[in-house]
Design a protein around this motif. Structure first.
Motif, PDB file in Angstrom:
ATOM      1  N   LEU A  30       0.808  -1.224   0.000  1.00 24.89           N
ATOM      2  CA  LEU A  30       0.000   0.000   0.000  1.00 24.89           C
ATOM      3  C   LEU A  30       0.840   1.273   0.000  1.00 24.89           C
ATOM      4  O   LEU A  30       0.284   2.373   0.095  1.00 24.89           O
ATOM      5  N   SER A  31       2.150   1.136  -0.085  1.00 23.80           N
ATOM      6  CA  SER A  31       3.013   2.317  -0.026  1.00 23.80           C
ATOM      7  C   SER A  31       3.925   2.364  -1.239  1.00 23.80           C
ATOM      8  O   SER A  31       3.936   1.456  -2.074  1.00 23.80           O
ATOM      9  N   ASP A  32       4.678   3.426  -1.340  1.00 23.01           N
ATOM     10  CA  ASP A  32       5.692   3.538  -2.380  1.00 23.01           C
ATOM     11  C   ASP A  32       6.780   4.482  -1.895  1.00 23.01           C
ATOM     12  O   ASP A  32       6.718   5.023  -0.792  1.00 23.01           O
ATOM     13  N   GLY A  33       7.789   4.664  -2.715  1.00 18.03           N
ATOM     14  CA  GLY A  33       8.847   5.601  -2.389  1.00 18.03           C
ATOM     15  C   GLY A  33       9.615   5.229  -1.136  1.00 18.03           C
ATOM     16  O   GLY A  33       9.937   4.058  -0.889  1.00 18.03           O
ATOM     17  N   VAL A  34       9.883   6.248  -0.324  1.00 17.61           N
ATOM     18  CA  VAL A  34      10.702   6.059   0.873  1.00 17.61           C
ATOM     19  C   VAL A  34      10.023   5.126   1.871  1.00 17.61           C
ATOM     20  O   VAL A  34      10.683   4.319   2.535  1.00 17.61           O
ATOM     21  N   VAL A  35       8.698   5.221   1.973  1.00 20.93           N
ATOM     22  CA  VAL A  35       7.982   4.360   2.920  1.00 20.93           C
ATOM     23  C   VAL A  35       8.148   2.892   2.532  1.00 20.93           C
ATOM     24  O   VAL A  35       8.426   2.036   3.380  1.00 20.93           O
ATOM     25  N   GLN A  86      19.622   4.740  -2.724  1.00 17.74           N
ATOM     26  CA  GLN A  86      19.813   4.974  -4.156  1.00 17.74           C
ATOM     27  C   GLN A  86      18.491   5.089  -4.913  1.00 17.74           C
ATOM     28  O   GLN A  86      18.336   5.963  -5.772  1.00 17.74           O
ATOM     29  N   VAL A  87      17.538   4.208  -4.612  1.00 15.45           N
ATOM     30  CA  VAL A  87      16.301   4.160  -5.396  1.00 15.45           C
ATOM     31  C   VAL A  87      15.215   5.047  -4.797  1.00 15.45           C
ATOM     32  O   VAL A  87      14.615   5.877  -5.491  1.00 15.45           O
ATOM     33  N   ASN A  88      14.949   4.871  -3.502  1.00 16.93           N
ATOM     34  CA  ASN A  88      13.807   5.566  -2.902  1.00 16.93           C
ATOM     35  C   ASN A  88      14.108   7.009  -2.519  1.00 16.93           C
ATOM     36  O   ASN A  88      13.195   7.841  -2.486  1.00 16.93           O
ATOM     37  N   ILE A  89      15.352   7.332  -2.214  1.00 11.09           N
ATOM     38  CA  ILE A  89      15.688   8.707  -1.826  1.00 11.09           C
ATOM     39  C   ILE A  89      16.299   9.482  -2.990  1.00 11.09           C
ATOM     40  O   ILE A  89      15.866  10.601  -3.308  1.00 11.09           O
ATOM     41  N   GLN A  90      17.296   8.884  -3.665  1.00  8.72           N
ATOM     42  CA  GLN A  90      17.970   9.585  -4.752  1.00  8.72           C
ATOM     43  C   GLN A  90      17.239   9.446  -6.082  1.00  8.72           C
ATOM     44  O   GLN A  90      17.549  10.171  -7.028  1.00  8.72           O
ATOM     45  N   GLY A  91      16.292   8.507  -6.191  1.00 10.30           N
ATOM     46  CA  GLY A  91      15.478   8.384  -7.395  1.00 10.30           C
ATOM     47  C   GLY A  91      16.110   7.613  -8.530  1.00 10.30           C
ATOM     48  O   GLY A  91      15.647   7.703  -9.677  1.00 10.30           O
ATOM     49  N   ALA A  92      17.152   6.820  -8.266  1.00 16.03           N
ATOM     50  CA  ALA A  92      17.766   6.011  -9.318  1.00 16.03           C
ATOM     51  C   ALA A  92      16.795   4.907  -9.742  1.00 16.03           C
ATOM     52  O   ALA A  92      15.980   4.433  -8.936  1.00 16.03           O
ATOM     53  N   PRO A  93      16.834   4.471 -11.023  1.00 18.42           N
ATOM     54  CA  PRO A  93      15.907   3.425 -11.473  1.00 18.42           C
ATOM     55  C   PRO A  93      16.158   2.078 -10.810  1.00 18.42           C
ATOM     56  O   PRO A  93      15.249   1.270 -10.666  1.00 18.42           O
ATOM     57  N   ARG A  94      17.392   1.818 -10.403  1.00 22.37           N
ATOM     58  CA  ARG A  94      17.715   0.562  -9.731  1.00 22.37           C
ATOM     59  C   ARG A  94      18.980   0.749  -8.906  1.00 22.37           C
ATOM     60  O   ARG A  94      19.754   1.677  -9.133  1.00 22.37           O
ATOM     61  N   SER A  95      19.182  -0.140  -7.945  1.00 26.31           N
ATOM     62  CA  SER A  95      20.364  -0.062  -7.092  1.00 26.31           C
ATOM     63  C   SER A  95      21.570  -0.595  -7.850  1.00 26.31           C
ATOM     64  O   SER A  95      21.527  -1.677  -8.445  1.00 26.31           O
ATOM     65  N   THR A  96      22.648   0.187  -7.862  1.00 27.54           N
ATOM     66  CA  THR A  96      23.846  -0.207  -8.605  1.00 27.54           C
ATOM     67  C   THR A  96      25.066  -0.098  -7.698  1.00 27.54           C
ATOM     68  O   THR A  96      24.992   0.376  -6.565  1.00 27.54           O
ATOM     69  N   GLY A  97      26.200  -0.528  -8.224  1.00 27.60           N
ATOM     70  CA  GLY A  97      27.445  -0.412  -7.489  1.00 27.60           C
ATOM     71  C   GLY A  97      27.886  -1.733  -6.893  1.00 27.60           C
ATOM     72  O   GLY A  97      27.245  -2.778  -7.049  1.00 27.60           O
ATOM     73  N   ILE A  98      28.990  -1.677  -6.173  1.00 24.93           N
ATOM     74  CA  ILE A  98      29.607  -2.880  -5.632  1.00 24.93           C
ATOM     75  C   ILE A  98      28.817  -3.463  -4.466  1.00 24.93           C
ATOM     76  O   ILE A  98      28.853  -4.669  -4.218  1.00 24.93           O
TER      77      ILE A  98
END
Length: 486
Positions: A30-35, A86-98
């Motif tokens: 029932l939620s999205d984004g940061v929640v 990365q995704v919910n706060i910074q708005g990236a389409p997916r989590s990336t990196g090491i």
């Protein structure tokens, strides 16, 4: 009252896990984004906290599996934090990196290793059926990959990294799922805990497949409802240790038959041949065989086959040793029996004849008045007396001396050296060992013994039968004389 408390505690754990799962899943859906990211993070933090608490309150004889699982959950916490940022706060389409690349596989690896460590004590007396279940599940995972997962990955031209991670995760999780399902049938006292682990593994399998089937071709992000599967899996990981039956995981489980029936052999044959058969058929119709799949399955199944063969060999050797012991030892006292006496005495005679051993002495013992103990106090009391006499005789001689029960109330002692002083001293030790009364049926009885002994020397050249006959005759002389030497 004592027996009902664990059941009540276990019921509360199950209800609590169900409620937490339901609340987290509803909040996630029932939620999205940061929640939503925070809910996902909570689904990894709460099980990790539950494992820490359970490690402190549970009386675990083998905490290592849960320490490993805690490490895996902490890795998943790191991944969830990275996703949230990365995704919910910074708005990236997916989590990336090491971080996700390294910690996500480590998280699943921790759960897999923990599950294997949990299964191992149960598998020791399972007769190999847990290994067979793992082999069958791996075969099923191969089919799932070939006909469901791989076509989707080919269609969207997935990277080698994604293919490798998905294949290994699917095969390993399916193998553990099959083994856990079989372990539940063997470990009666730990079934709820194993059921939670099974739910965690099964939800992870469904989650991986659903992620592939619903992933967005552009971003690789799966459908939002797939997160519900991961939440259920993570909560089940924590609930497994919180359940009171986790304290019984070190129990070896019910002994299962190791017999391989025709149906069982056909199952193993099908499990081992189904994926190669699919590859051959695919080649015949012009499809390129999945060499990576075949190689990976072979690498995973090979140690399971070795473990299965080793287990069969171990059970065979254990059965052989048991049969030999049953044939050569007295069932009541545990001492060597008449058959073992013949073998051991023959070896001593040969050693004396060849000069390897200078001499030996044979003592033949018969309990005086033993029949009256059986008549007055019963055969159970008589058996108790025989066991106690055997224990005392074993303690009256040296480690290298041979003590046996010939049958009835007759015993034998064979000492691999001889001299008059040693013979007299041994008889004294025997009588002293049996001097104290034996408690039987609410009273005590005095056990007296008649002893006859003969030397085994190179000059005698006596046969085993002749030596036993001479020792028996000397024992009857001692019995008729009333033990004058004592």
């Amino acid at each position: 009252m004592t027996a009902s408390r664990p059941r009540g505690s276990g019921h509360r754990t199950t209800v609590a896990a169900s409620v937490v799962t339901l609340v987290l899943c509803c909040a996630y859906a029932l939620s999205d984004g940061v929640v939503r990211g925070s809910v996902s993070l909570a689904s990894t933090v709460l099980p990790a906290v539950a494992v820490v608490v359970a490690l402190r309150v549970r009386r675990l004889t083998a905490p290592l599996p849960w320490v490993v699982e805690l490490g895996g959950l902490l890795c998943l916490v790191v991944v969830s934090v990275t996703w949230l940022v990365q995704v919910n706060i910074q708005g990236a389409p997916r989590s990336t990196g090491i971080v996700p690349l390294l910690f996500l596989p480590l998280g699943y690896l921790g759960f897999l290793i923990a599950s294997v460590l949990v299964i191992l004590p149960i598998a020791r007396r399972d007769g190999g059926k847990i290994v067979d279940a793992g082999i069958g599940a791996l075969a099923g995972a191969g089919l799932l990959w070939t006909f469901v997962v791989l076509p989707v990955l080919d269609e969207r031209d997935a990277t080698l990294q994604e293919r490798t991670f998905t294949l290994l995760s699917l095969l390993l999780l399916c193998g553990v799922t099959g083994a856990l399902a079989r372990a539940i049938a063997s470990a009666e006292r730990a079934r709820p805990t194993l059921a939670f682990l099974l739910v965690a593994a099964l939800m992870s399998v469904v989650g991986h497949v659903s992620k592939v089937l619903t992933a967005d071709p552009a971003t690789g992000t799966a459908a939002s409802w797939v997160g519900v599967l991961w939440i259920t899996s993570y909560v089940a990981m924590g609930a497994a240790l919180l359940h009171p039956t986790s304290e019984h995981l070190s129990d070896p489980g019910r002994v299962q038959s190791a017999r391989l029936s025709v149906a069982h052999l056909l199952f193993l044959w099908a499990a081992l041949s189904i994926n190669p058969a699919v590859a051959i058929i695919g080649k015949l119709v012009g499809r390129t065989p999945d060499i990576v799949l075949q190689s990976t399955v072979a690498l995973l199944i090979a140690p399971l086959i070795i473990a299965r063969v080793w287990r069969i060999a171990q059970l065979y050797e254990s059965a052989r040793v048991d049969l030999v012991r049953q044939a050569t030892h007295d069932a009541l006292t545990g001492l060597p029996n008449r058959r073992a006496v013949a073998t051991h005495l023959e070896t001593i005679v040969r050693s004396v004849d060849s000069g390897t051993l200078s001499a030996a002495r044979l003592f033949f013992l018969d309990l005086d008045g033993f029949k009256s103990i059986n008549d007055v106090h019963g055969h159970t009391a008589g058996d108790h007396v025989l066991v106690e006499v055997a224990r005392r005789l074993r303690g009256a001689v040296r480690r290298d001396d041979f003590v046996a029960r010939m049958g009835g109330d007759e015993f034998l002692i064979l000492i691999p050296e001889d001299c008059p002083e040693l013979a007299a001293h041994t008889v004294t030790r025997i009588r002293d060992a049996l001097a104290d009364p034996v408690a039987v049926a609410g009273t005590t009885v005095i056990v007296e013994v008649s002893v006859g002994s003969v030397p085994v020397t190179r000059a005698d050249g006596e046969s085993v039968e002749r030596l036993l006959s001479l020792a028996d005759a000397q024992m009857y002389i001692d019995k008729r004389s009333g033990h004058p030497a004592s």
